[in-house]
Design a protein around this motif. Structure first.
Motif, PDB file in Angstrom:
ATOM      1  N   LYS A 107      41.057  37.980 -23.907  1.00  0.00           N
ATOM      2  CA  LYS A 107      41.604  39.004 -23.017  1.00  0.00           C
ATOM      3  C   LYS A 107      42.956  38.566 -22.451  1.00  0.00           C
ATOM      4  N   CYS A 108      43.057  37.308 -22.058  1.00  0.00           N
ATOM      5  CA  CYS A 108      44.319  36.795 -21.507  1.00  0.00           C
ATOM      6  C   CYS A 108      45.422  36.798 -22.566  1.00  0.00           C
ATOM      7  N   GLU A 114      51.286  41.161 -25.072  1.00  0.00           N
ATOM      8  CA  GLU A 114      51.925  42.463 -24.830  1.00  0.00           C
ATOM      9  C   GLU A 114      53.113  42.328 -23.881  1.00  0.00           C
ATOM     10  N   LYS A 115      52.971  41.460 -22.898  1.00  0.00           N
ATOM     11  CA  LYS A 115      54.028  41.293 -21.897  1.00  0.00           C
ATOM     12  C   LYS A 115      55.172  40.434 -22.413  1.00  0.00           C
ATOM     13  N   PHE A 144      40.468  25.706 -22.806  1.00  0.00           N
ATOM     14  CA  PHE A 144      39.368  26.481 -22.224  1.00  0.00           C
ATOM     15  C   PHE A 144      38.057  25.805 -22.591  1.00  0.00           C
ATOM     16  N   MET A 145      37.224  25.524 -21.588  1.00  0.00           N
ATOM     17  CA  MET A 145      35.999  24.770 -21.841  1.00  0.00           C
ATOM     18  C   MET A 145      35.057  24.890 -20.641  1.00  0.00           C
ATOM     19  N   PRO A 146      33.798  24.501 -20.803  1.00  0.00           N
ATOM     20  CA  PRO A 146      32.907  24.435 -19.639  1.00  0.00           C
ATOM     21  C   PRO A 146      33.456  23.462 -18.595  1.00  0.00           C
ATOM     22  N   ARG A 147      33.293  23.812 -17.320  1.00  0.00           N
ATOM     23  CA  ARG A 147      33.860  22.986 -16.244  1.00  0.00           C
ATOM     24  C   ARG A 147      33.364  21.550 -16.291  1.00  0.00           C
ATOM     25  N   VAL A 290      46.479  34.156 -16.607  1.00  0.00           N
ATOM     26  CA  VAL A 290      45.089  33.719 -16.450  1.00  0.00           C
ATOM     27  C   VAL A 290      44.612  33.952 -15.026  1.00  0.00           C
ATOM     28  N   LYS A 291      45.449  33.676 -14.041  1.00  0.00           N
ATOM     29  CA  LYS A 291      45.062  33.882 -12.639  1.00  0.00           C
ATOM     30  C   LYS A 291      44.748  35.350 -12.364  1.00  0.00           C
ATOM     31  N   LYS A 292      45.380  36.220 -13.107  1.00  0.00           N
ATOM     32  CA  LYS A 292      45.142  37.649 -12.943  1.00  0.00           C
ATOM     33  C   LYS A 292      43.708  38.025 -13.296  1.00  0.00           C
ATOM     34  N   TYR A 293      43.131  37.311 -14.276  1.00  0.00           N
ATOM     35  CA  TYR A 293      41.794  37.654 -14.763  1.00  0.00           C
ATOM     36  C   TYR A 293      40.700  36.704 -14.282  1.00  0.00           C
TER      37      TYR A 293
END
Length: 303
Positions: A107-108, A114-115, A144-147, A290-293
């Motif tokens: 999604k990000c 697009e931007k 991106f991974m489990p915390r 990313v902060k947006k989502y």
């Protein structure tokens, strides 16, 4: 001392051949010899011993080599960053994604692409390698991974992106076909098909901990090194898979059914991690997307 001198020195040190160094740097052999000689005068030492047949790097030359490589690499990175800043939004962002972290970064990426259509986005799967090295080495801008997979390192920053709940995936019209959800005890008699601990250790351990908590000992029929093989087995009716919900939804409903687990909190926190010293201006733009989502502590993604 200039970059051309260092490049030629590195080439001679790596090939022990002045002719090959000249070819690699698109200059004459006499130019390579002059550059090396200038460096030797500047340092006041001999970097190579030469004969008609052999070129041998001296101890002083061996000591200089890694520093020369670092200097050249640093200058290349500086040129790249300055060019990206000058071009205004042109550049590259490299993402490493854990195999169980798919929907959120997708999604990000769609929003970001697009931007900023002129920024290239490279997406790679994180393997079982050292995650500290993956984040800090510069191979990836973001991971991106489990915390719980993020190493304790003061040089690493992260943001919680979302929470994933576990779901059960079975073949179409399998043993749970009349259910809307399943309990952990429902899978006690199922053969479990899991992604291996080496591929996704946090998810694997979370599943094992849940089974132990509920005193369930199902048959772990197989553990898989890749998602495709696991889903082929599940869709064939060999057993049931337990995976994060968004990963389950990446499969086609034509072949599988998905059931949320109803009687346990199975949420797993996921993050985006990056090195604090990140200098890529394109990467800094990606952080804002990313902060947006990114979801809050109480939100579970994919339900």
């Amino acid at each position: 001392m200039d970059i051309n001198q260092l490049n030629c020195f590195i080439s001679v040190a790596q090939t022990l051949n002045f002719s090959e160094a000249a070819r690699r740097n698109y200059v004459s052999q006499s130019t390579v010899s002059r550059y090396v000689s200038d460096l030797e005068k500047e340092f006041g030492v001999q970097l190579f011993t030469r004969s008609h047949r052999d070129v041998i790097i001296t101890n002083e030359g061996k000591t200089l080599l890694p520093y020369a490589i670092d200097i050249v690499d640093t200058l290349k990175k500086a040129k790249t960053i300055i060019k990206q800043m000058h071009d205004g939004g042109q550049g590259r962002v490299t993402l490493g994604c854990d195999v169980t972290s798919l929907s959120f970064p997708s999604k990000c990426i769609a929003d970001f692409a697009e931007k900023y259509p002129n920024i290239v986005i490279d997406v790679k799967q994180l393997d079982g390698a050292d995650r500290n090295q993956a984040i800090t080495s510069g191979e990836y801008d973001f991971c991106f991974m489990p915390r719980d997979m993020v190493p304790e390192n003061s040089g690493i920053e992260s943001i919680v992106t979302h929470y994933e709940s576990l779901s059960v995936v079975t073949s179409k019209n399998g043993s749970f076909k009349n259910k809307n959800s399943v309990s952990l005890r429902d899978i006690a008699n199922e053969k479990l098909l899991l992604l291996s601990e080496s591929v996704c250790p946090i998810v694997y351990m979370e599943i094992m901990d849940l089974l132990r908590t509920f005193h369930i000992s199902p048959s772990i029929d197989s553990s898989f090194e890749d998602v495709v093989s696991m889903y082929v087995a599940a869709s064939s009716g060999i057993g049931a898979s337990v995976v994060p919900n968004s990963l389950a939804k990446f499969t086609s409903s034509e072949y599988t059914d998905i059931y949320p687990i109803e009687d346990a909190d199975t949420s797993i926190a996921y993050v985006m991690a990056w090195a604090k010293n990140i200098a890529n201006p394109s990467a800094k733009l990606f952080i804002e997307t990313v902060k947006k989502y990114a979801r809050g502590e109480d939100n579970v993604y994919g339900l």
